[in-house]
Design a protein around this motif. Structure first.
Motif, PDB file in Angstrom:
ATOM      1  N   ILE A 126       0.546  -1.153   0.127  1.00 38.82           N
ATOM      2  CA  ILE A 126       0.124  -0.080  -0.176  1.00 38.82           C
ATOM      3  C   ILE A 126       0.795   1.342   0.095  1.00 38.82           C
ATOM      4  N   LEU A 127       1.794   1.327   0.861  1.00 38.54           N
ATOM      5  CA  LEU A 127       2.757   2.369   0.839  1.00 38.54           C
ATOM      6  C   LEU A 127       3.465   2.553  -0.389  1.00 38.54           C
ATOM      7  N   ILE A 128       3.965   1.550  -1.028  1.00 38.47           N
ATOM      8  CA  ILE A 128       4.600   1.540  -2.433  1.00 38.47           C
ATOM      9  C   ILE A 128       3.619   2.181  -3.555  1.00 38.47           C
ATOM     10  N   SER A 129       2.323   1.643  -3.600  1.00 35.45           N
ATOM     11  CA  SER A 129       1.405   1.966  -4.482  1.00 35.45           C
ATOM     12  C   SER A 129       1.075   3.583  -4.253  1.00 35.45           C
ATOM     13  N   ALA A 130       0.877   3.838  -3.037  1.00 31.32           N
ATOM     14  CA  ALA A 130       0.558   5.419  -2.841  1.00 31.32           C
ATOM     15  C   ALA A 130       1.525   6.322  -3.139  1.00 31.32           C
ATOM     16  N   ASN A 131       2.689   6.260  -2.546  1.00 27.05           N
ATOM     17  CA  ASN A 131       3.818   6.940  -3.074  1.00 27.05           C
ATOM     18  C   ASN A 131       4.203   7.156  -4.300  1.00 27.05           C
ATOM     19  N   THR A 132       3.923   5.883  -5.077  1.00 26.49           N
ATOM     20  CA  THR A 132       3.914   5.890  -6.745  1.00 26.49           C
ATOM     21  C   THR A 132       3.053   6.871  -7.151  1.00 26.49           C
ATOM     22  N   ILE A 133       1.870   6.810  -6.801  1.00 24.88           N
ATOM     23  CA  ILE A 133       0.637   7.615  -7.103  1.00 24.88           C
ATOM     24  C   ILE A 133       1.023   9.129  -6.937  1.00 24.88           C
ATOM     25  N   LEU A 134       1.423   9.252  -5.852  1.00 25.50           N
ATOM     26  CA  LEU A 134       1.710  10.623  -5.397  1.00 25.50           C
ATOM     27  C   LEU A 134       2.726  11.436  -6.211  1.00 25.50           C
ATOM     28  N   LEU A 135       3.902  10.404  -6.367  1.00 30.79           N
ATOM     29  CA  LEU A 135       4.959  10.873  -7.204  1.00 30.79           C
ATOM     30  C   LEU A 135       4.566  11.262  -8.791  1.00 30.79           C
ATOM     31  N   VAL A 136       3.602  10.352  -9.232  1.00 34.12           N
ATOM     32  CA  VAL A 136       3.283  10.613 -10.671  1.00 34.12           C
ATOM     33  C   VAL A 136       2.431  11.959 -10.804  1.00 34.12           C
ATOM     34  N   PHE A 137       1.583  11.911  -9.815  1.00 37.01           N
ATOM     35  CA  PHE A 137       0.687  13.362  -9.707  1.00 37.01           C
ATOM     36  C   PHE A 137       1.132  14.421  -8.876  1.00 37.01           C
ATOM     37  N   SER A 138       2.181  14.359  -8.573  1.00 36.53           N
ATOM     38  CA  SER A 138       2.908  15.380  -7.600  1.00 36.53           C
ATOM     39  C   SER A 138       2.690  16.918  -7.891  1.00 36.53           C
ATOM     40  N   ARG A 139       2.841  17.035  -9.241  1.00 31.62           N
ATOM     41  CA  ARG A 139       2.686  18.428  -9.738  1.00 31.62           C
ATOM     42  C   ARG A 139       1.326  19.058  -9.706  1.00 31.62           C
TER      43      ARG A 139
ATOM     44  N   PHE B  88       8.583  17.705  -1.981  1.00 30.64           N
ATOM     45  CA  PHE B  88       7.622  16.742  -2.144  1.00 30.64           C
ATOM     46  C   PHE B  88       8.307  15.370  -2.840  1.00 30.64           C
ATOM     47  N   ARG B  89       8.625  15.411  -3.880  1.00 34.33           N
ATOM     48  CA  ARG B  89       9.350  14.523  -4.605  1.00 34.33           C
ATOM     49  C   ARG B  89      10.277  13.678  -3.859  1.00 34.33           C
ATOM     50  N   ILE B  90      11.161  14.456  -3.100  1.00 34.49           N
ATOM     51  CA  ILE B  90      12.224  13.961  -2.516  1.00 34.49           C
ATOM     52  C   ILE B  90      11.663  13.062  -1.347  1.00 34.49           C
ATOM     53  N   LEU B  91      10.668  13.429  -0.704  1.00 31.20           N
ATOM     54  CA  LEU B  91      10.140  12.536   0.349  1.00 31.20           C
ATOM     55  C   LEU B  91       9.610  11.390  -0.208  1.00 31.20           C
ATOM     56  N   ASN B  92       8.703  11.491  -1.345  1.00 31.15           N
ATOM     57  CA  ASN B  92       8.224  10.203  -1.855  1.00 31.15           C
ATOM     58  C   ASN B  92       9.092   9.416  -2.189  1.00 31.15           C
ATOM     59  N   VAL B  93      10.413   9.635  -2.980  1.00 30.93           N
ATOM     60  CA  VAL B  93      11.344   8.943  -3.207  1.00 30.93           C
ATOM     61  C   VAL B  93      12.261   8.201  -2.001  1.00 30.93           C
ATOM     62  N   LEU B  94      12.280   9.036  -1.123  1.00 30.91           N
ATOM     63  CA  LEU B  94      12.760   8.565   0.193  1.00 30.91           C
ATOM     64  C   LEU B  94      11.976   7.380   0.959  1.00 30.91           C
ATOM     65  N   VAL B  95      10.752   7.729   0.987  1.00 30.06           N
ATOM     66  CA  VAL B  95       9.805   6.567   1.564  1.00 30.06           C
ATOM     67  C   VAL B  95      10.145   5.265   0.597  1.00 30.06           C
ATOM     68  N   LEU B  96       9.944   5.385  -0.762  1.00 28.87           N
ATOM     69  CA  LEU B  96      10.028   4.059  -1.318  1.00 28.87           C
ATOM     70  C   LEU B  96      11.171   3.739  -1.283  1.00 28.87           C
TER      71      LEU B  96
END
Length: 360
Positions: A21-34, A57-65
């Motif tokens: 769930i974390l991987i999916s959620a952060n991937t979606i947030l990364l894609v639609f970050s702008r 925002f993108r750095i935090l997403n990548v760090l979580v992944l």
């Protein structure tokens, strides 16, 4: 193909449901970050502040992944139990960051005021939004800090209080650097004398004419109308500076502007009045010069010197964002009109040079 599918299935099987769930959620947030950050920030895409927020925002997403992948693929081999606490702490900090932005977005939409700047509508901050945003950010920070302290193993009340007290001591020692700007920013927003989109002149000598772009926690961003660049000034400095708000008209006529002319005593008042009326008749007919045509210009003698009379021409305009261009165009029209009507604006000669006598 089947072998690749089996390999991918075994690799996915290493992750728990929460990690997937974390991987999916952060991937979606990364894609639609702008679009997501643009929606929460409520600012134009070209804004530099928006670009910085999008970057973080993108750095935090990548760090979580990366931490989730490291926790699942490397941790079982390395057997470092501290990694689990680090991952949980990063997730708490990340959720606190998102919650703070979401809270600020909702507060601004609920208590902010809709303004228009350069043809774009946005929600401007007010005194209420700034206070509520500060309180919500502090509350979320304290909650997140307590959660991180508990996750990292500070179970006793003494240890947890010591960590939180350490941050409190840092804030107390540095309050001289950040408290005056925050308080001044709240005073500026509460007075509503300077709001986003207003055109202001700063200082007693009127050296800077700028448009207020945004009042932030520690500083205010101004757009210099003369040099077309952005200027940053601390809220404490702005509060102690004389501010002339050109957007706040004292009457419905608009902003009252003035131009001073030095003319010799040989020019009569009737000649000056005819000259000024003729110039402004042309200006009122020119759509490129935003001078109020319904209000006639005023001519007043404001000073009398040894060699010339100071005449001041008063006129009104409502296009405050074009105030500098309007001043230049009106002055150019007065100079051209003076030539046509025989009004001499030249500095009078203060002495006459007598020729030397010829030597015998």
């Amino acid at each position: 193909m089947n072998a690749l599918a089996d390999l991918l299935g075994r690799w996915v099987a290493n992750f728990s449901s929460l990690e997937l769930i974390l991987i999916s959620a952060n991937t979606i947030l990364l894609v639609f970050s702008r679009p997501l950050v643009a929606r929460l920030d409520d600012k134009p895409i070209s804004d530099e502040n928006f670009a910085n927020k999008l970057h973080y925002f993108r750095i935090l997403n990548v760090l979580v992944l990366l931490l989730v992948l490291f926790n699942t693929l490397v941790l079982p081999v390395a057997s470092h139990s501290w990694m689990t606490g680090l991952l949980a702490s990063v997730l708490v900090a990340y959720l606190t960051y998102l919650a703070a932005h979401l809270a600020n977005f909702l507060i601004k939409r609920r208590f902010g005021r809709a303004r228009e700047f350069n043809g774009e509508k946005f929600w401007a901050e007010t005194y209420n939004t700034r206070v509520l945003s500060l309180l919500s950010s502090v509350l979320l920070f304290v909650i997140g800090l307590i959660a991180v302290v508990q996750i990292m193993g500070f179970d006793s009340l003494l240890e947890a209080g010591g960590v939180i007290g350490f941050f409190g001591v840092i804030l107390g020692l540095t309050q001289g650097a950040w408290a005056p700007d925050i308080i001044s920013g709240l005073v500026i927003l509460n007075s509503r004398l300077v709001e986003e989109g207003d055109v202001v002149e700063l200082g007693d000598t009127h050296q800077l004419v700028a448009s207020v772009f945004k009042t932030k926690i520690f500083h205010t961003e101004l757009l210099d109308l003369a040099n077309n660049h952005r200027t940053m000034i601390s809220n404490a400095t702005l509060r102690s500076t004389t501010i002339h708000n050109l957007s706040k008209f004292a009457s419905a006529k608009g902003l009252r502007e003035s131009i001073k002319l030095k003319v010799g005593y040989d020019t009569s008042e009737d000649t000056m009045q005819d000259f000024v009326d003729a110039v402004f008749a042309k200006l009122h007919a020119d759509p490129e010069v935003p001078v109020e045509g319904k209000v006639p210009p005023e001519l007043r003698a404001t000073d009398a010197g040894d060699f010339a009379v100071e005449w001041t021409v008063f006129y009104y305009t409502k296009a405050v964002r074009q105030v500098l261009g309007t001043r230049q165009k009106v002055l150019a029209a007065l100079i051209a009109g003076a030539r046509e009507h025989g009004v001499d604006l030249a500095t009078p000669v203060l002495y006459s040079r007598t020729p030397e006598p010829e030597k015998p």
